[in-house]
Write a protein that holds these residues in place. Structure first.
Motif, short mmCIF file in Angstrom:
data_model
loop_
_atom_site.label_atom_id
_atom_site.label_comp_id
_atom_site.label_asym_id
_atom_site.label_seq_id
_atom_site.Cartn_x
_atom_site.Cartn_y
_atom_site.Cartn_z
N VAL A 225 0.84 -1.20 0.00
CA VAL A 225 0.00 0.00 0.00
C VAL A 225 0.87 1.25 0.00
O VAL A 225 0.60 2.22 -0.73
CB VAL A 225 -0.96 -0.01 1.20
N PHE B 4 1.07 4.21 -2.81
CA PHE B 4 0.97 5.65 -2.52
C PHE B 4 2.14 6.41 -3.12
O PHE B 4 1.97 7.49 -3.71
CB PHE B 4 0.92 5.88 -1.01
N GLY C 133 0.33 8.26 -5.87
CA GLY C 133 -0.36 9.24 -5.04
C GLY C 133 -0.39 10.65 -5.60
O GLY C 133 -1.33 11.41 -5.36
N PRO D 254 -5.55 9.18 -4.41
CA PRO D 254 -5.94 8.03 -3.59
C PRO D 254 -6.72 6.96 -4.36
O PRO D 254 -6.60 5.77 -4.05
CB PRO D 254 -6.81 8.67 -2.51
N VAL E 77 -4.20 5.01 -6.17
CA VAL E 77 -3.53 4.17 -5.17
C VAL E 77 -4.36 2.92 -4.90
O VAL E 77 -3.83 1.81 -4.79
CB VAL E 77 -3.31 4.96 -3.86
N ALA E 78 -5.68 3.09 -4.81
CA ALA E 78 -6.57 1.95 -4.59
C ALA E 78 -6.43 0.93 -5.70
O ALA E 78 -6.42 -0.29 -5.46
CB ALA E 78 -8.03 2.42 -4.47
N SER F 245 -4.81 -2.55 -4.67
CA SER F 245 -5.71 -3.70 -4.75
C SER F 245 -5.18 -4.74 -5.72
O SER F 245 -5.35 -5.94 -5.51
CB SER F 245 -7.10 -3.23 -5.18
N THR G 202 -7.44 -2.87 2.09
CA THR G 202 -6.92 -1.62 1.51
C THR G 202 -7.91 -0.47 1.59
O THR G 202 -7.52 0.69 1.70
CB THR G 202 -6.51 -1.83 0.04
N THR H 31 -7.76 3.72 1.80
CA THR H 31 -7.91 4.49 0.57
C THR H 31 -9.27 5.19 0.46
O THR H 31 -9.35 6.30 -0.09
CB THR H 31 -7.72 3.58 -0.66
N MET I 22 -9.92 9.06 -0.54
CA MET I 22 -10.63 9.42 -1.77
C MET I 22 -11.71 10.45 -1.48
O MET I 22 -11.88 11.43 -2.22
CB MET I 22 -11.23 8.17 -2.42
N GLU J 187 -12.90 1.34 -4.96
CA GLU J 187 -12.22 0.30 -4.17
C GLU J 187 -12.80 -1.08 -4.45
O GLU J 187 -12.07 -2.06 -4.57
CB GLU J 187 -12.32 0.63 -2.67
#
Length: 744
Positions: free
Chosen positions: A320, A324, A328, A334, A337-338, A342, A359, A363, A367, A381
């Motif tokens: 994670v 980021f 990021g 975000p 990032v998810a 994921s 996660t 996240t 978000m 997500e």
């Protein structure tokens, strides 16, 4: 999971912590004292037993010592699977209560009447177990067991069967009304665990005789049917506790069908089947002990142990944080990032909903913080976490079940999944990016993020996964490759602050034992459905129905197969969803002339996507619980974000190069054009391409996207022409005035 964030005085970089920790579910017990020690020992022993059995380890061979009651490896296949299921039942009933615990249960006092009945039910449970052991001594002494002898039948019914059923049914009923504090030990659930052991002992004893070959015939001992009936009830009850009612309801519908199919019309009509015949066969490799349990007792539990070892090294936190650091700062950071996190977590995580929780708890709030709505944050997500189930190498255990059912090597399946997985995550990424562009979002500031150079110093944490992939493609068996990867995870931990000493190794095995319960019992429950399909022949009749539809239109037959696969998967974990759909739908597709790999991937993808398909979308519902959005709105939005995955499986049928079936030139051609098609599809769905897109152009772009994804030369030319037209319009005529006229 925790996260450090910025305050009004000082900006602190976001650092993910606790991603690897298993969340406490509402009905999970939290023991203390001696009970905690016993539960811990049983969990660790259960996982270690599987690791030893799968690798053929033997204390006797190593030391020359003979320790009573320890199994000899390798174990006979059916016996190993029976022990595998019985161990999960014992652990599951010990660790998961029948009902959710109240937030404040400190003042709950046990009902003495229910507690007394529970102790009484312990007697028939132990009596049936003793009878099963006695039967074993009789057989060892030379008694020829059979299903026709009146004396043996009397003993099986009255000394084993009736006590077992009284204890099983009584304890299940009592558990529904019993209320205890979270830390309390339940005698009722102890009874259920003993009943599971009793079933296992009896079946191991009887299947060790010639009666193993009598299952499904009038000559089978009545005790097999009774033991299987009790075992089925236990599996259904534990499935309800750990996976919800959806799979249980579907299983019960199939069980009812066994005994009512003779009264139904058309392709649903089936021959009359007695309960003795059905249950004597359902607890064999034609049902509960079949492909699903075969996979859960080997590959799945092995990779759960692997995941537990990775968690001990905090690899989830690293994944994670790495996501980021790399994504990021991008627009709508975000959310991207998810997508990255994921995808990485999906490589080692077995469930969509579990990936969401791992996660999403980090996240989703971020978000929302940068401007995404609640439903969009949850939907992103959910869609990304569901995509983790189609991400090689582990693919949420679906690849292993596919290999078991089809006989296709696992390596070939993992390779075939690469392009569809890339297309799926590319679509989700682009949907997120276009949404961020529409809303005018920014990325996160550099000082808010983990420092990439620092994370690159820990890139060795990827080594266990790299070793797993390399070992698989070097020709090692899945079990050997998984074992090497697990050992490497322990070795790599010594390069981190979380070194795995003996205590940490024990804890990893304990966590693995507890983490495995849900997937094992779900696989066993799916085996019940597979057994019904096998015995009634409904799968073959469904194949004939698809053949009839294909005579009218193959596209119609595929669409019907898609709907059935999604319907069967609604509310079910991925593994069970695929196992059931593979038994019902895939044979029909193969009979249409579709290659076996293509047919099973078609079914697998739609079974996975049931997690984000309304009205019952487990991953979306889990994400909505974190985001605070309406679950149905979240599931509809996640369906939209993952739209590419609903299109791609149809392309398997028209162009198998998407599954790496073809020359490198064909594969490269399909990958490039399909990627461009996914780009256009995201633009059409979001209504954004360098700016807002008007409704007519959105429709045209959507047609171009489908043309590009299909992979034919003519369709590619059409798609490229539409893409060039859309780019020219959007880049050449994009002004504030016409952008305002565009439709969202």
């Amino acid at each position: 999971m925790t996260v450090s964030d910025k305050s009004s005085d000082q900006i602190t970089p976001i650092v993910a912590e606790g991603v690897d920790e298993e969340p406490l579910v509402g009905n999970a017990r939290q023991f203390s004292g001696k009970v905690l020690i016993v539960a811990s020992l049983l969990s660790a022993f259960y996982a270690a037993f599987h690791m030893a059995a799968l690798n053929g380890l033997s204390i006797r061979d190593w030391t020359g010592m003979t320790i009573p009651f320890l199994p000899r490896f390798p174990m006979e296949t059916w016996n190993f699977r029976i022990v595998h299921v019985a161990g999960a039942l014992l652990l599951g009933f010990m660790l998961f209560a029948s009902v959710r615990f109240a937030e404040d249960d400190a003042n709950i006092r046990p009902n003495l009447f229910i507690r007394g009945l529970s102790w009484l039910l312990l007697l028939p449970a132990l009596f049936s177990l003793g009878a099963a052991v006695w039967f074993g001594t009789l057989i060892e002494g030379g008694v020829m067991w059979n299903g026709m002898d009146a004396t043996l039948k009397f003993r099986e019914v009255y000394l084993f069967g009736i006590p077992l059923m009284v204890a099983t049914v009584g304890a299940i009923g009592l558990s529904w009304v019993e209320r205890l504090p979270r830390h309390a030990f339940s005698v009722t659930d102890l009874v259920l665990g003993i009943c599971g052991i009793s079933v296992a002992v009896y079946l191991i004893v009887i299947f060790g005789t010639l009666m193993r070959n009598s299952t499904g015939t009038p000559f089978a001992p009545i005790g097999i049917s009774i033991a299987a009936l009790a075992g089925t009830l236990l599996i259904l009850e534990l499935t309800r506790r750990v996976a919800g009612l959806a799979l249980v309801i579907i299983s019960v519908v199939f069980l009812i069908y066994v005994f009512t199919g003779q009264y139904l019309p058309g392709f649903l009509n089936s021959p009359a089947i007695s309960w003795e015949r059905f249950f004597s066969q359902v607890y064999t490799d034609a049902g509960i002990l079949g492909a699903t349990t075969s996979v859960s007792s080997t590959y799945i539990i092995l990779f759960i142990i692997f995941a537990a070892f990775l968690s001990a090294s905090k690899v989830g936190d690293y994944f994670v944080n790495f996501a980021f650091a790399t994504a990021g700062r991008a627009r709508g950071g975000p959310a991207k990032v998810a997508v990255f996190a994921s995808g990485l977590m999906g490589m080692i995580n077995g469930t969509s909903a579990g990936n969401v929780v791992a996660t999403g708890s980090l996240t989703i709030p971020l978000m929302k913080k940068v401007g995404y709505s609640k439903k969009t944050a949850g939907a992103v997500e959910a869609a990304a976490s569901t995509g983790g189930q189609i991400m090689p190498p582990i693919m949420g255990a679906g690849a292993f079940i596919m290999a078991e059912i089809t006989g296709i090597p696992y390596q070939e399946i993992a390779i075939a999944a690469i392009i569809p997985a890339v297309l799926y995550f590319a679509c989700v990424y682009l949907m997120v990016d276009f949404e961020a562009a529409k809303l005018g979002m920014r990325g996160m500031r550099k000082d808010e993020l983990p420092k990439l150079p620092d994370l690159m110093k820990k890139v060795f944490l990827f080594l266990p996964i790299i070793i797993l992939i390399v070992a698989l493609f070097q020709g090692y068996s899945v079990i050997r490759a998984g074992t090497l990867a697990t050992i490497s995870a322990a070795v790599v931990s010594w390069l981190t602050p979380y070194r795995m000493d003996l205590k940490a190794l024990y804890k990893a095995f304990e966590n693995a034992g507890q983490m495995s319960i849900q997937i094992i019992v779900v696989c066993a429950c799916a085996g019940i459905i597979v057994g019904v399909i096998s015995l009634t022949g409904v799968g073959a009749r469904f194949s004939n129905l698809l053949l009839g539809l294909a005579a009218t239109s193959q596209l119609l037959a595929l669409f019907f197969a898609m709907c059935i696969a999604i319907l069967l998967g609604m509310g079910m974990p991925t593994t069970a969803a695929y196992a059931v759909a593979a038994s019902v739908v895939a044979p029909g597709l193969v009979n249409l002339g579709i290659p076996q790999l293509t047919a099973h991937f078609f079914v697998f993808y739609y079974a996975v996507l049931s997690a984000i398909t309304p009205p019952v979308a487990l991953a979306s519902f889990a994400a909505a619980g974190i985001s605070g959005a309406n679950p149905m709105e979240t599931s509809v939005t996640s369906f939209k974000i993952g739209l590419a995955a609903f299109v791609v499986p149809f392309m398997f049928f028209y162009n198998s190069a998407l599954l790496m079936q073809g020359t490198w030139l064909e594969v490269a051609h399909v990958f490039v054009t399909a990627s461009l098609g996914v780009y256009l599809l995201a633009a059409a769905v979001q209504g954004w391409l360098f700016g807002k897109v008007n409704p007519i152009l959105r429709l045209v772009i959507g047609i171009g996207a489908l043309a590009m994804i299909s992979g034919g030369w003519i369709s590619d030319v059409i798609g490229l022409g539409i893409m060039a037209l859309a780019f020219a319009i959007q880049r050449g005529f994009l002004t504030p005035k016409n952008a305002a006229r565009g439709a969202d």
